[in-house]
Design an enzyme around this catalytic site. Sequence first.
Site, mmCIF file in Angstrom:
data_model
loop_
_atom_site.group_PDB
_atom_site.id
_atom_site.type_symbol
_atom_site.label_atom_id
_atom_site.label_comp_id
_atom_site.label_asym_id
_atom_site.label_seq_id
_atom_site.Cartn_x
_atom_site.Cartn_y
_atom_site.Cartn_z
ATOM 1 N N ARG A 57 -59.802 -84.157 26.036
ATOM 2 C CA ARG A 57 -58.714 -83.452 26.769
ATOM 3 C C ARG A 57 -59.567 -81.895 27.315
ATOM 4 O O ARG A 57 -59.109 -81.474 28.432
ATOM 5 C CB ARG A 57 -57.725 -82.688 25.768
ATOM 6 C CG ARG A 57 -57.031 -84.013 25.247
ATOM 7 C CD ARG A 57 -55.970 -84.555 25.959
ATOM 8 N NE ARG A 57 -56.321 -85.348 27.062
ATOM 9 C CZ ARG A 57 -56.932 -86.390 26.853
ATOM 10 N NH1 ARG A 57 -57.183 -87.434 25.856
ATOM 11 N NH2 ARG A 57 -57.454 -87.201 28.068
ATOM 12 N N ASN A 88 -47.777 -75.694 26.046
ATOM 13 C CA ASN A 88 -49.078 -76.218 26.395
ATOM 14 C C ASN A 88 -50.271 -75.814 25.798
ATOM 15 O O ASN A 88 -50.153 -74.444 25.472
ATOM 16 C CB ASN A 88 -49.364 -76.197 27.998
ATOM 17 C CG ASN A 88 -48.100 -76.986 28.602
ATOM 18 O OD1 ASN A 88 -47.589 -77.823 28.098
ATOM 19 N ND2 ASN A 88 -47.971 -76.619 30.073
ATOM 20 N N VAL A 89 -51.299 -76.455 25.563
ATOM 21 C CA VAL A 89 -52.499 -76.246 24.860
ATOM 22 C C VAL A 89 -53.424 -75.774 26.099
ATOM 23 O O VAL A 89 -54.647 -75.469 25.886
ATOM 24 C CB VAL A 89 -53.005 -77.316 23.802
ATOM 25 C CG1 VAL A 89 -51.984 -77.350 22.761
ATOM 26 C CG2 VAL A 89 -53.251 -78.637 24.611
ATOM 27 N N ASP A 90 -53.097 -75.953 27.266
ATOM 28 C CA ASP A 90 -54.310 -75.850 28.317
ATOM 29 C C ASP A 90 -54.384 -74.103 28.846
ATOM 30 O O ASP A 90 -53.486 -73.544 28.134
ATOM 31 C CB ASP A 90 -54.008 -76.581 29.703
ATOM 32 C CG ASP A 90 -52.424 -76.255 30.095
ATOM 33 O OD1 ASP A 90 -52.357 -75.043 30.337
ATOM 34 O OD2 ASP A 90 -51.760 -77.135 30.559
ATOM 35 N N HIS A 105 -48.043 -73.829 20.532
ATOM 36 C CA HIS A 105 -48.770 -75.008 19.852
ATOM 37 C C HIS A 105 -50.209 -74.852 19.813
ATOM 38 O O HIS A 105 -51.012 -75.933 19.852
ATOM 39 C CB HIS A 105 -48.247 -76.361 20.711
ATOM 40 C CG HIS A 105 -46.843 -76.613 20.595
ATOM 41 N ND1 HIS A 105 -46.239 -77.515 21.386
ATOM 42 C CD2 HIS A 105 -45.871 -76.025 19.307
ATOM 43 C CE1 HIS A 105 -44.725 -77.577 20.795
ATOM 44 N NE2 HIS A 105 -44.736 -76.734 19.922
ATOM 45 N N THR A 171 -40.197 -79.364 30.338
ATOM 46 C CA THR A 171 -40.290 -79.592 28.901
ATOM 47 C C THR A 171 -38.986 -80.647 28.687
ATOM 48 O O THR A 171 -38.025 -80.403 29.024
ATOM 49 C CB THR A 171 -40.253 -78.272 28.026
ATOM 50 O OG1 THR A 171 -40.071 -79.004 26.673
ATOM 51 C CG2 THR A 171 -39.282 -77.756 28.548
#
Length: 231
Positions: A57, A88-90, A105, A171
Amino acid sequence: MKKKIAVLTGAGISAESGINTFRDSNGLWENHRIEDVASPTGWARNRQLVLDFYNQRRRQLLNCQPNKAHILLAELEKEYDVTIITQNVDDLHERGGSTKIIHLHGELLKARSSLDEELIYHWPNDILEGDKCEKGSQLRPSIVWFGEAVPKIEDAIPVVLDADIIIVIGTSLVVYPAAGLLHFSKYEAEKWLIDPNKTHLPAIPNLKFINDKATTGVDHLVKILMNNRNN
Ligand code: NAD
């Protein structure tokens, strides 16, 4: 004083940057069951699988660019006091230019100690078996997995409570506590939801729905908000 906007984003805002969402792919994340790659039990069962998954990822993210939706949200800061609350983790909101971002997150480009969650490191490379924190425990992705506490929700709630305008983008609103945030909004706050696939809307007063993907939906909404900025 500038009006306050809280923007709640999910995987859908990054879909047009080439990052797959989760629930659009039959509840699998890049062909993996969520409990295998994004839960403490998955980590305990097969640490290498989890490290490989997030290493992929992270590599993919480094080849993706923010899209028009990320960039236009940053431009809104010229006229509004904007805080992004993202699941989002981006890092596409950061690269799009937004300055106030709460990552509920966690973040893909960070690693953390598996012993002490306060020990977090900027980590743009693969996390390998044997990479350790300063206390000697294995590093893991700095991601809030399913079943783990979401401490940043404490920062997000006052932002929503205080907002004059709330914008929800991309979402599924099924992951708690993020999905519950809308219920903290003021009754009179202006509320917008942008999503191309919603079959039912959350029961929130004054919610306006833009049935569109993030890039064109945000473009449309930003034009409205720029016209209304002095109202
Ligand atoms: P989700 O996958 O559950 O839902 C995605 C939503 O985006 C759906 O409502 C879908 O209709 C909508 N969508 C699809 N394409 C869109 C587009 N072009 N424009 C606007 N909306 C679009 O996502 P979620 O609610 O964020 O929950 C998934 C969880 O998985 C989160 O906790 C997140 O951390 C994680 N995740 C993160 C990323 C990322 O960081 N980019 C990607 C996948 C999953």
